[in-house]
Scaffold this active site. Structure first.
Site, short mmCIF file in Angstrom:
data_model
loop_
_atom_site.label_atom_id
_atom_site.label_comp_id
_atom_site.label_asym_id
_atom_site.label_seq_id
_atom_site.Cartn_x
_atom_site.Cartn_y
_atom_site.Cartn_z
N ARG A 84 -30.68 -10.00 4.48
CA ARG A 84 -30.62 -8.52 4.02
C ARG A 84 -31.70 -8.23 3.02
O ARG A 84 -32.02 -7.05 2.84
CB ARG A 84 -29.30 -8.24 3.23
CG ARG A 84 -28.09 -8.16 4.36
CD ARG A 84 -26.73 -8.00 3.66
NE ARG A 84 -26.43 -9.23 2.77
CZ ARG A 84 -25.85 -10.33 3.18
NH1 ARG A 84 -25.60 -10.42 4.48
NH2 ARG A 84 -25.52 -11.33 2.64
N GLU A 121 -23.23 -19.43 -3.34
CA GLU A 121 -21.72 -19.24 -3.95
C GLU A 121 -20.68 -19.79 -2.91
O GLU A 121 -19.72 -20.03 -3.31
CB GLU A 121 -21.58 -17.54 -4.11
CG GLU A 121 -20.41 -17.21 -4.61
CD GLU A 121 -20.18 -15.77 -4.77
OE1 GLU A 121 -21.00 -14.99 -4.23
OE2 GLU A 121 -19.19 -15.26 -5.34
P1 AMP Z 1 -26.57 -16.61 -4.45
O1 AMP Z 1 -27.58 -17.99 -3.95
O2 AMP Z 1 -25.70 -17.45 -5.05
O3 AMP Z 1 -27.30 -16.03 -5.73
O4 AMP Z 1 -26.40 -15.81 -3.51
C1 AMP Z 1 -27.27 -14.97 -3.24
C2 AMP Z 1 -27.48 -14.65 -1.65
O5 AMP Z 1 -26.18 -14.70 -0.95
C3 AMP Z 1 -28.11 -13.27 -1.27
O6 AMP Z 1 -28.80 -13.49 -0.30
C4 AMP Z 1 -26.70 -12.56 -0.82
O7 AMP Z 1 -27.17 -11.78 0.31
C5 AMP Z 1 -25.81 -13.77 -0.39
N1 AMP Z 1 -24.37 -13.39 -1.25
C6 AMP Z 1 -23.97 -14.10 -2.06
N2 AMP Z 1 -22.82 -13.80 -2.69
C7 AMP Z 1 -22.40 -12.56 -1.94
C8 AMP Z 1 -21.49 -11.74 -2.02
N3 AMP Z 1 -20.58 -12.00 -3.06
N4 AMP Z 1 -21.54 -10.42 -1.49
C9 AMP Z 1 -22.86 -10.48 -0.61
N5 AMP Z 1 -23.73 -11.02 -0.53
C10 AMP Z 1 -23.68 -12.43 -1.20
#
Ligand code: AMP
Length: 197
Positions: A84, A121
């Site tokens: 995205r 996450e």
């Molecule tokens: P993080 O590494 O935990 O900061 O996750 C960020 C990445 O995971 C980004 O590329 C987001 O597109 C995706 N992502 C993680 N959590 C979500 C969420 N709750 N909603 C949408 N995309 C998420």
């Protein structure tokens, strides 16, 4: 009505955004993001930007506001994170007159890469960048749609650091404050998100 950065300057500015945007505009953008409970796994509140970016005025707003903030920072490369991050990353690079560098999931980039694994996450993954993507004189804007735990952005920044670039900035459309991903990235980095949940 088109909402543009220029037309907003005389309005009241919001303190809930890191970028100077009118409160009403932030709320419009925020409410245009669709929340999908339990996607892709139980317990995750997935923030779906497709319902925001399908509206031309909101796509303009996102790109114009981020590009406006970084316009004078001398950004030479926008590094966009799959997938995205590519959507708005390409438009940002165009607006900033910078090059576009994709950071991708394993096995997608065709030439020689550096690779970094990280925790999500939800789950674990890895990111790759081409070995000839950046140079030491680059000023990088790292861009993704959302900052959650910060694991993805941290992995990407570790890849970028391999090139010993001059400066790294971060921009996100959405930040999930309760996951404190920002703490992984700053200081010393300049981290900006348009909307916060
Ligand atoms: P993080 O590494 O935990 O900061 O996750 C960020 C990445 O995971 C980004 O590329 C987001 O597109 C995706 N992502 C993680 N959590 C979500 C969420 N709750 N909603 C949408 N995309 C998420």
């Amino acid at each position: 009505m088109q909402i543009s950065g220029g037309s907003l300057k005389s309005l009241i500015f919001a303190c809930k955004s890191d970028i100077m945007i009118a409160t009403a505009t932030i709320e419009t953008l925020k409410s245009a993001v669709r929340n999908i409970p339990d996607f892709p796994v139980k317990g995750i509140q997935f923030k779906d930007i497709t319902t925001a970016i399908k509206r031309p005025e909101l796509l303009h707003l996102i790109v114009d506001e981020i590009a406006g903030y970084y316009q004078k920072k001398g950004v030479t490369k926008v590094v966009a994170i799959e997938s995205r991050g590519f959507i708005t990353g390409g438009a940002l690079a165009y607006k900033l007159d910078a090059g576009l560098i994709p950071v991708r999931k394993p096995g997608k980039l065709p030439a020689e890469t550096y690779s970094k694994t990280y925790d999500l996450e939800y789950g674990q993954d890895a990111l790759e960048i081409h070995r000839d993507a950046l140079q030491p004189d680059d000023i990088v804007l790292l861009h993704d749609d959302l900052l959650a735990t910060g694991g993805t952005a941290l992995a990407a920044v570790e890849l970028i650091k391999l090139f010993d670039v001059r400066q790294i900035y971060f921009s996100f459309i959405i930040e999930l404050d309760f996951l404190k991903g920002r703490q992984k990235l700053s200081p010393p980095f300049d981290v900006r998100s348009i909307i916060h949940f």
